[in-house]
Scaffold this active site. Structure first.
Site, PDB file in Angstrom:
ATOM      1  N   HIS A 206      -6.169   2.436   5.692  1.00 51.77           N
ATOM      2  CA  HIS A 206      -5.261   3.578   5.582  1.00 51.77           C
ATOM      3  C   HIS A 206      -5.784   4.671   4.655  1.00 51.77           C
ATOM      4  CE1 HIS A 206      -4.339   1.277   1.975  1.00 51.77           C
ATOM      5  NE2 HIS A 206      -3.871   2.399   1.457  1.00 51.77           N
TER       6      HIS A 206
HETATM    7  C1  UD1 Z   1       0.107   4.490  -1.204  1.00 54.21           C
HETATM    8  C2  UD1 Z   1      -0.837   4.504  -2.408  1.00 54.21           C
HETATM    9  C3  UD1 Z   1      -2.089   3.691  -2.086  1.00 54.21           C
HETATM   10  C4  UD1 Z   1      -1.733   2.303  -1.599  1.00 54.21           C
HETATM   11  C5  UD1 Z   1      -0.788   2.421  -0.410  1.00 54.21           C
HETATM   12  C6  UD1 Z   1      -0.394   1.060   0.118  1.00 54.21           C
HETATM   13  C7  UD1 Z   1      -0.774   6.593  -3.711  1.00 54.21           C
HETATM   14  C8  UD1 Z   1      -1.547   7.791  -4.072  1.00 54.21           C
HETATM   15  N1  UD1 Z   1      -1.276   5.854  -2.708  1.00 54.21           N
HETATM   16  O1  UD1 Z   1      -0.542   5.175  -0.161  1.00 54.21           O
HETATM   17  O2  UD1 Z   1      -2.859   3.566  -3.264  1.00 54.21           O
HETATM   18  O3  UD1 Z   1      -2.904   1.614  -1.220  1.00 54.21           O
HETATM   19  O4  UD1 Z   1       0.367   3.136  -0.854  1.00 54.21           O
HETATM   20  O5  UD1 Z   1       0.429   1.144   1.222  1.00 54.21           O
HETATM   21  O6  UD1 Z   1       0.236   6.339  -4.307  1.00 54.21           O
HETATM   22  N2  UD1 Z   1       5.215   6.300   5.041  1.00 54.21           N
HETATM   23  C9  UD1 Z   1       6.152   5.723   5.871  1.00 54.21           C
HETATM   24  N3  UD1 Z   1       7.001   4.800   5.338  1.00 54.21           N
HETATM   25  C10 UD1 Z   1       6.957   4.417   4.038  1.00 54.21           C
HETATM   26  C11 UD1 Z   1       6.008   5.025   3.199  1.00 54.21           C
HETATM   27  C12 UD1 Z   1       5.133   5.955   3.718  1.00 54.21           C
HETATM   28  O7  UD1 Z   1       6.221   6.034   7.044  1.00 54.21           O
HETATM   29  O8  UD1 Z   1       7.763   3.553   3.635  1.00 54.21           O
HETATM   30  C13 UD1 Z   1       4.250   7.290   5.609  1.00 54.21           C
HETATM   31  C14 UD1 Z   1       4.716   8.716   5.420  1.00 54.21           C
HETATM   32  O9  UD1 Z   1       4.298   9.445   6.535  1.00 54.21           O
HETATM   33  C15 UD1 Z   1       3.954   9.163   4.210  1.00 54.21           C
HETATM   34  C16 UD1 Z   1       2.641   8.417   4.364  1.00 54.21           C
HETATM   35  O10 UD1 Z   1       3.009   7.155   4.944  1.00 54.21           O
HETATM   36  O11 UD1 Z   1       3.790  10.545   4.146  1.00 54.21           O
HETATM   37  C17 UD1 Z   1       1.901   8.188   3.076  1.00 54.21           C
HETATM   38  O12 UD1 Z   1       2.725   7.531   2.119  1.00 54.21           O
HETATM   39  P1  UD1 Z   1       2.412   7.642   0.548  1.00 54.21           P
HETATM   40  O13 UD1 Z   1       3.390   6.859  -0.226  1.00 54.21           O
HETATM   41  O14 UD1 Z   1       2.246   9.083   0.177  1.00 54.21           O
HETATM   42  O15 UD1 Z   1       0.955   7.008   0.378  1.00 54.21           O
HETATM   43  P2  UD1 Z   1       0.266   5.762   1.078  1.00 54.21           P
HETATM   44  O16 UD1 Z   1      -0.750   6.261   2.038  1.00 54.21           O
HETATM   45  O17 UD1 Z   1       1.277   4.779   1.558  1.00 54.21           O
END
Ligand code: UD1
Length: 367
Positions: A206
């Site tokens: 990811h």
């Molecule tokens: C975050 C962490 C990363 C970790 C990962 C594990 C940071 C900078 N990154 O990345 O270190 O390895 O979590 O999963 O904090 N989304 C959903 N549902 C959710 C959460 C997110 O659909 O419950 C989607 C949304 O489109 C969102 C995207 O995932 O914009 C990214 O989510 P975000 O929390 O910003 O970062 P991760 O890529 O999950």
């Protein structure tokens, strides 16, 4: 002593669970609250972990949700400041390297509240990773730095952190793994999917560096497709990876028919389900941080599709091999493992299931 424990995103939950459990043994000395920032909010990214790990429900959920890095960080800070002012804790504990970790550290510190960082001192030296920025900001501000290995201690010392602030306690994520290993084995999740132990691979991916550029993403998928003709690859797909695959028109790389070969997409899995898959896998392919550590302890070969790692201990003593995102390198190392040339590893020092107890011992001495 009043402590606020912070969780926000999936990799935080399994790190905080043993800390809470260890604190619960001292109800007279330690009052603790659990704050969930809401960075991860999907059932499969958050709630299922609380159920699997037997964690108490968060006392407070900040419900910040997704957004740009600045938006998410700022929202957490605004909401968490209110909690700190209301609750007046003596200490805030943050784990890992996600946006919630850094946001809560800055907020508490500016209010004069002491902060402890669990999993401090990890450095990839790669400033294109948001996690590296989070780690640096967090560590420079924290009062107590709990580390997982000697590399982390050395990194902190080289940055001028005084020795009194650093506590080498081992790895809390491994506390959780060791506690749940048997239960995960019993779940027989892989067999229920029709997989035979040692005859499939698992995959997580990811990182923006791998999935935000179409050519890079496609190169990796080509390699994975070739590997999956040898052993099926189970891929619990992260929401952002699914979004990018759809956007770039790359979803045809994922298996759709009944054939066993191919890249099998699943929803993000629960903790026990995924642990069951990983412990019985022939190899694990990943760009995650934690999985490099879990495979080290499980003794399962891990091919890490990143140019660098903040967890070099997993290559030094464990079963981890770094391959970057070059198609040929991924293929070369994966096929070596499939032909029986697997790296052997051992568990690093103090990755023994007692790290959370060590942390609580330190805290009881400090406060
Ligand atoms: C975050 C962490 C990363 C970790 C990962 C594990 C940071 C900078 N990154 O990345 O270190 O390895 O979590 O999963 O904090 N989304 C959903 N549902 C959710 C959460 C997110 O659909 O419950 C989607 C949304 O489109 C969102 C995207 O995932 O914009 C990214 O989510 P975000 O929390 O910003 O970062 P991760 O890529 O999950």
């Amino acid at each position: 002593m009043k402590i606020i424990n912070i969780v926000g995103a999936r990799p935080n939950f399994m790190k905080m669970a043993p800390i809470i459990e260890a604190m619960n043994k001292y109800p007279e000395q330690i009052e603790h609250l659990l704050v969930h920032t809401g960075q991860h909010y999907d059932e499969k990214m958050s709630k299922s972990f609380f159920d699997d790990l037997g964690m108490p429900k968060p006392d407070i959920n900040l419900e910040v949700g997704s957004g740009s890095h600045a938006e998410q960080t700022a929202k957490i800070m605004v909401e968490f400041e209110k909690v700190c002012l209301q609750e007046k804790p003596d200490l805030v504990i943050v784990v890992g390297d996600v946006n919630s970790t850094m946001a809560c550290t800055i907020t508490a510190k500016k209010l004069g509240i002491k902060v402890a960082h669990v999993e401090a001192g990890l450095r990839s030296r790669d400033m294109s990773m948001p996690e590296e920025i989070n780690r640096l900001c967090t560590d420079v501000l924290c009062d107590y730095l709990f580390t997982t290995d000697h590399f982390a201690d050395e990194n902190l010392a080289a940055e001028g952190v005084s020795k009194e602030k650093i506590f080498f306690v081992g790895n809390v994520m491994i506390d959780t793994l060791l506690k749940h290993k048997q239960m995960a084995a019993k779940s027989a999740f892989g067999e229920k999917l029709g997989l035979q132990p040692g005859r499939y691979a698992t995959l997580t991916m990811h990182r923006p560096g791998n999935v935000d550029n179409k050519d890079v993403f496609e190169g990796i998928l080509e390699a994975l497709h070739e590997i999956s003709q040898e052993v099926p690859i189970v891929f619990p797909i992260h929401p952002r990876t699914r979004k990018m695959a759809d956007q770039f028109g790359l979803s045809h790389y994922f298996k759709s028919g009944d054939e066993i070969k191919g890249i099998w997409i699943t929803e993000p899995l629960g903790y026990l389900e995924f642990l069951n898959l990983n412990m019985n896998a022939k190899l694990v392919l990943t760009d995650s941080g934690g999985l490099q550590e879990e495979t080290t302890v499980l003794g399962v070969p891990c091919v890490t599709m990143r140019p660098n790692t903040e967890r070099p201990i997993t290559c030094e003593v464990g079963s981890n091999i770094m391959v970057g995102n070059d198609k040929n390198k991924i293929l070369q190392e994966a096929f070596k493992i499939l032909s029986g040339e697997a790296p052997k590893g051992r568990s690093p020092e103090k990755w023994d299931g007692k790290s959370a107890e060590r942390i609580v011992d330190v805290l009881l001495n400090l406060f």
